[in-house]
Design a protein around this motif. Structure first.
Motif, PDB file in Angstrom:
ATOM      1  N   VAL A 118       0.831  -1.214   0.000  1.00 41.77           N
ATOM      2  CA  VAL A 118       0.000   0.000   0.000  1.00 41.77           C
ATOM      3  C   VAL A 118       0.861   1.259   0.000  1.00 41.77           C
ATOM      4  O   VAL A 118       0.466   2.292  -0.553  1.00 41.77           O
ATOM      5  CB  VAL A 118      -1.000   0.012   1.176  1.00 41.77           C
ATOM      6  N   ARG A 119       2.050   1.183   0.578  1.00 38.78           N
ATOM      7  CA  ARG A 119       2.978   2.330   0.503  1.00 38.78           C
ATOM      8  C   ARG A 119       3.356   2.600  -0.949  1.00 38.78           C
ATOM      9  O   ARG A 119       3.260   3.747  -1.418  1.00 38.78           O
ATOM     10  CB  ARG A 119       4.230   2.048   1.329  1.00 38.78           C
ATOM     11  N   ASP A 120       3.747   1.559  -1.657  1.00 31.77           N
ATOM     12  CA  ASP A 120       4.171   1.741  -3.045  1.00 31.77           C
ATOM     13  C   ASP A 120       3.011   2.189  -3.930  1.00 31.77           C
ATOM     14  O   ASP A 120       3.171   3.062  -4.794  1.00 31.77           O
ATOM     15  CB  ASP A 120       4.773   0.440  -3.579  1.00 31.77           C
ATOM     16  N   ILE A 121       1.829   1.603  -3.729  1.00 28.27           N
ATOM     17  CA  ILE A 121       0.655   2.002  -4.510  1.00 28.27           C
ATOM     18  C   ILE A 121       0.304   3.456  -4.223  1.00 28.27           C
ATOM     19  O   ILE A 121       0.004   4.229  -5.147  1.00 28.27           O
ATOM     20  CB  ILE A 121      -0.547   1.085  -4.198  1.00 28.27           C
ATOM     21  N   SER A 122       0.344   3.843  -2.959  1.00 29.89           N
ATOM     22  CA  SER A 122      -0.013   5.207  -2.571  1.00 29.89           C
ATOM     23  C   SER A 122       0.918   6.224  -3.219  1.00 29.89           C
ATOM     24  O   SER A 122       0.468   7.271  -3.709  1.00 29.89           O
ATOM     25  CB  SER A 122       0.032   5.357  -1.045  1.00 29.89           C
ATOM     26  N   LEU A 123       2.191   5.947  -3.241  1.00 29.06           N
ATOM     27  CA  LEU A 123       3.149   6.867  -3.852  1.00 29.06           C
ATOM     28  C   LEU A 123       2.928   6.959  -5.365  1.00 29.06           C
ATOM     29  O   LEU A 123       3.036   8.052  -5.946  1.00 29.06           O
ATOM     30  CB  LEU A 123       4.576   6.420  -3.542  1.00 29.06           C
ATOM     31  N   LYS A 124       2.591   5.843  -5.996  1.00 25.77           N
ATOM     32  CA  LYS A 124       2.300   5.874  -7.435  1.00 25.77           C
ATOM     33  C   LYS A 124       1.025   6.668  -7.712  1.00 25.77           C
ATOM     34  O   LYS A 124       0.948   7.431  -8.678  1.00 25.77           O
ATOM     35  CB  LYS A 124       2.161   4.444  -7.971  1.00 25.77           C
ATOM     36  N   LEU A 125       0.015   6.486  -6.874  1.00 28.78           N
ATOM     37  CA  LEU A 125      -1.236   7.219  -7.038  1.00 28.78           C
ATOM     38  C   LEU A 125      -1.010   8.717  -6.865  1.00 28.78           C
ATOM     39  O   LEU A 125      -1.552   9.531  -7.622  1.00 28.78           O
ATOM     40  CB  LEU A 125      -2.279   6.737  -6.025  1.00 28.78           C
ATOM     41  N   TYR A 126      -0.200   9.078  -5.867  1.00 34.13           N
ATOM     42  CA  TYR A 126       0.084  10.505  -5.656  1.00 34.13           C
ATOM     43  C   TYR A 126       0.820  11.086  -6.860  1.00 34.13           C
ATOM     44  O   TYR A 126       0.497  12.190  -7.323  1.00 34.13           O
ATOM     45  CB  TYR A 126       0.913  10.715  -4.391  1.00 34.13           C
ATOM     46  N   ASP A 127       1.791  10.362  -7.358  1.00 29.57           N
ATOM     47  CA  ASP A 127       2.550  10.842  -8.515  1.00 29.57           C
ATOM     48  C   ASP A 127       1.626  11.062  -9.714  1.00 29.57           C
ATOM     49  O   ASP A 127       1.691  12.101 -10.385  1.00 29.57           O
ATOM     50  CB  ASP A 127       3.651   9.834  -8.862  1.00 29.57           C
ATOM     51  N   PHE A 128       0.756  10.097  -9.968  1.00 35.29           N
ATOM     52  CA  PHE A 128      -0.186  10.216 -11.084  1.00 35.29           C
ATOM     53  C   PHE A 128      -1.133  11.389 -10.861  1.00 35.29           C
ATOM     54  O   PHE A 128      -1.357  12.217 -11.751  1.00 35.29           O
ATOM     55  CB  PHE A 128      -0.984   8.924 -11.234  1.00 35.29           C
ATOM     56  N   GLY A 129      -1.710  11.461  -9.654  1.00 32.40           N
ATOM     57  CA  GLY A 129      -2.671  12.511  -9.360  1.00 32.40           C
ATOM     58  C   GLY A 129      -2.071  13.896  -9.407  1.00 32.40           C
ATOM     59  O   GLY A 129      -2.698  14.839  -9.910  1.00 32.40           O
ATOM     60  N   SER A 130      -0.859  14.039  -8.892  1.00 32.29           N
ATOM     61  CA  SER A 130      -0.239  15.361  -8.861  1.00 32.29           C
ATOM     62  C   SER A 130       0.107  15.840 -10.272  1.00 32.29           C
ATOM     63  O   SER A 130      -0.013  17.034 -10.578  1.00 32.29           O
ATOM     64  CB  SER A 130       1.017  15.345  -7.985  1.00 32.29           C
ATOM     65  N   LYS A 131       0.495  14.911 -11.148  1.00 34.27           N
ATOM     66  CA  LYS A 131       0.822  15.293 -12.527  1.00 34.27           C
ATOM     67  C   LYS A 131      -0.443  15.695 -13.303  1.00 34.27           C
ATOM     68  O   LYS A 131      -0.431  16.666 -14.066  1.00 34.27           O
ATOM     69  CB  LYS A 131       1.545  14.150 -13.235  1.00 34.27           C
ATOM     70  N   LEU A 132      -1.533  14.958 -13.099  1.00 34.38           N
ATOM     71  CA  LEU A 132      -2.771  15.331 -13.776  1.00 34.38           C
ATOM     72  C   LEU A 132      -3.286  16.666 -13.236  1.00 34.38           C
ATOM     73  O   LEU A 132      -3.725  17.533 -13.997  1.00 34.38           O
ATOM     74  CB  LEU A 132      -3.828  14.239 -13.596  1.00 34.38           C
ATOM     75  N   ALA A 133      -3.228  16.840 -11.914  1.00 32.24           N
ATOM     76  CA  ALA A 133      -3.687  18.095 -11.312  1.00 32.24           C
ATOM     77  C   ALA A 133      -2.877  19.274 -11.826  1.00 32.24           C
ATOM     78  O   ALA A 133      -3.422  20.360 -12.061  1.00 32.24           O
ATOM     79  CB  ALA A 133      -3.597  18.009  -9.794  1.00 32.24           C
ATOM     80  N   ALA A 134      -1.572  19.075 -12.013  1.00 28.05           N
ATOM     81  CA  ALA A 134      -0.716  20.164 -12.497  1.00 28.05           C
ATOM     82  C   ALA A 134      -1.171  20.646 -13.868  1.00 28.05           C
ATOM     83  O   ALA A 134      -1.099  21.850 -14.170  1.00 28.05           O
ATOM     84  CB  ALA A 134       0.737  19.695 -12.549  1.00 28.05           C
TER      85      ALA A 134
END
Length: 307
Positions: free
Chosen positions: A194-210
Motif C-alpha cells: 500500500v505504501r508503493d501504490i499510494s506513492l504511485k497514485l500521488y505521482d499520477f494525481g499530482s501530474k494530472l492536477a498540475a
C-alpha cells in the motif's frame, strides 16, 4: 464522466441531508455524510450533502456536495485503475439504474462497491509541508518519524513525496504513526504494497492536477482486501475532502494557499464567539454555503477538463 457544466446543472437547490426516496435494501449504517446499504454481495454508498466541521455535523449542508465528491471519486477510480484495482463493481450502472431504480440525483451521489475488509491504517502521501505535517516539522524536523531537511517553510515542496500513515479512528481524529508502527498493524508485506501504490497514485494525481493548474499538496488513500488478500483502493479518492488542493496561481512558499475544500467553513466557524465546537453546530450563512459549493465545483471542473 460528467462534465463540470452538466454536473453544475444537476446540483439540487437545497442540500440533501436525508434521502427522500426509499432505497430497497437494508441500511447498514448512517455516517456523518454517507448512508450505507447492504446489497447482498455488494454495498451501496450514498453521499448526502451533510457537512461536518471539528467533528460536528452542521445544520443544513452544501447543496450537491455529496454528488460532486462521488463523481470526482468515480473520475479518479477510472483514471487510476491501471495502478490499483478499486472497489467499484463492474455492473454498478445496472444496479443503480435498473435494479434499485434510483433517481438521477441519487445515482450521481451513489457508489455500488465490493464487500471488503478495510485496512486499519490510512495512507497519507505528502508532497508539500502543510497542516499537521508542518506542525510536526516545526517541533523536531520530522513527520511520522521521517527526518526532513532543515530550512523548510510552510508550503515548501518536499525533495520527494513521503508516505506518512495514520491510525484509522472510529471516533475523534486519526493519529500519525511511523512506518514500523503501520507495518505492525497490517503486516510488513501489505504495508509495503500500500505504501508503493499510494506513492504511485500521488505521482499520477499530482501530474494530472498540475495540467489543470492545481497543486496536490497531500492526500489520503484507503485500502481494503478481499478473501483472497487482493488489495483494492476504496472509499473516496483524490477528492477535496481527502486531499489538500491548492490553486497553482496562488501558491507562495511561506504561506498556505486557500484549499479547494471546506476550509472556508472552518475559517468562518473560527470567527464565531460563543460556540465551543460541540453539537449542535451553528447555521451557516448563505454566502459561506455558496462559496464552499463554488470551490468544490471549481476543482471538479478543472480536473475533469484535462482528460
Amino acid at each position: 464522466m460528467i462534465s463540470g457544466e452538466d454536473l453544475k446543472a444537476a446540483l439540487p437547490t437545497e442540500p440533501v441531508r436525508e434521502l427522500i426516496e426509499t432505497i430497497d435494501a437494508p441500511k447498514i449504517a448512517s455516517g456523518k455524510v454517507r448512508e450505507i446499504y447492504d446489497l447482498d454481495d455488494s454495498v451501496l454508498l450514498v453521499a448526502t450533502d451533510r457537512i461536518s466541521a471539528f467533528d460536528v455535523v452542521l445544520p443544513g449542508g452544501i447543496p450537491g456536495r455529496g454528488l460532486i465528491l462521488t463523481q470526482l471519486s468515480h473520475f479518479w477510480f477510472e483514471q487510476t485503475k491501471g495502478i490499483a484495482p478499486n472497489h467499484i463493481i463492474p455492473n454498478e450502472g445496472e444496479i443503480l439504474c435498473n435494479t434499485l431504480k434510483l433517481s438521477r440525483d441519487s445515482q450521481l451521489r451513489s457508489m455500488a462497491v465490493r464487500k471488503l475488509k478495510p485496512l486499519e491504517i490510512e495512507c497519507v502521501v505528502r508532497g508539500y509541508i502543510a497542516g499537521s505535517g508542518w506542525e510536526s516539522y516545526k517541533q523536531n524536523r520530522t513527520v511520522c518519524g521521517i527526518e526532513l531537511p532543515a530550512g523548510l517553510q510552510l508550503a515548501s515542496r518536499l525533495p520527494e513525496p513521503i508516505f506518512t500513515p495514520t491510525t484509522k479512528a472510529s471516533e475523534g481524529h486519526d493519529m500519525p504513526i511511523t512506518a514500523e508502527e503501520a507495518a505492525n498493524v497490517v503486516g510488513r508485506d501489505v504495508f509495503e504494497q500500500v505504501r508503493d501504490i499510494s506513492l504511485k497514485l500521488y505521482d499520477f494525481g499530482s501530474k494530472l492536477a498540475a495540467k489543470a493548474g492545481i497543486i496536490l499538496a497531500d492526500t489520503k488513500f484507503e485500502f481494503g482486501t478481499d478473501a483472497d488478500g487482493t488489495i483494492y483502493l476504496i472509499d473516496e479518492v483524490l477528492t477535496p475532502d481527502s486531499s489538500r488542493y491548492w490553486d497553482a496561481a496562488e501558491y507562495k512558499v511561506g504561506s498556505s494557499p486557500a484549499s479547494f475544500d471546506k476550509q472556508i467553513i472552518r475559517d468562518y466557524l473560527e470567527t464565531l464567539e460563543g460556540w465551543n465546537k460541540t453539537a449542535p453546530g451553528p447555521e451557516l450563512p448563505l454566502e459561506i454555503v455558496q462559496k464552499a459549493q463554488s470551490r468544490y465545483l471549481e476543482v471538479y471542473s478543472k480536473l475533469v477538463s484535462v482528460v
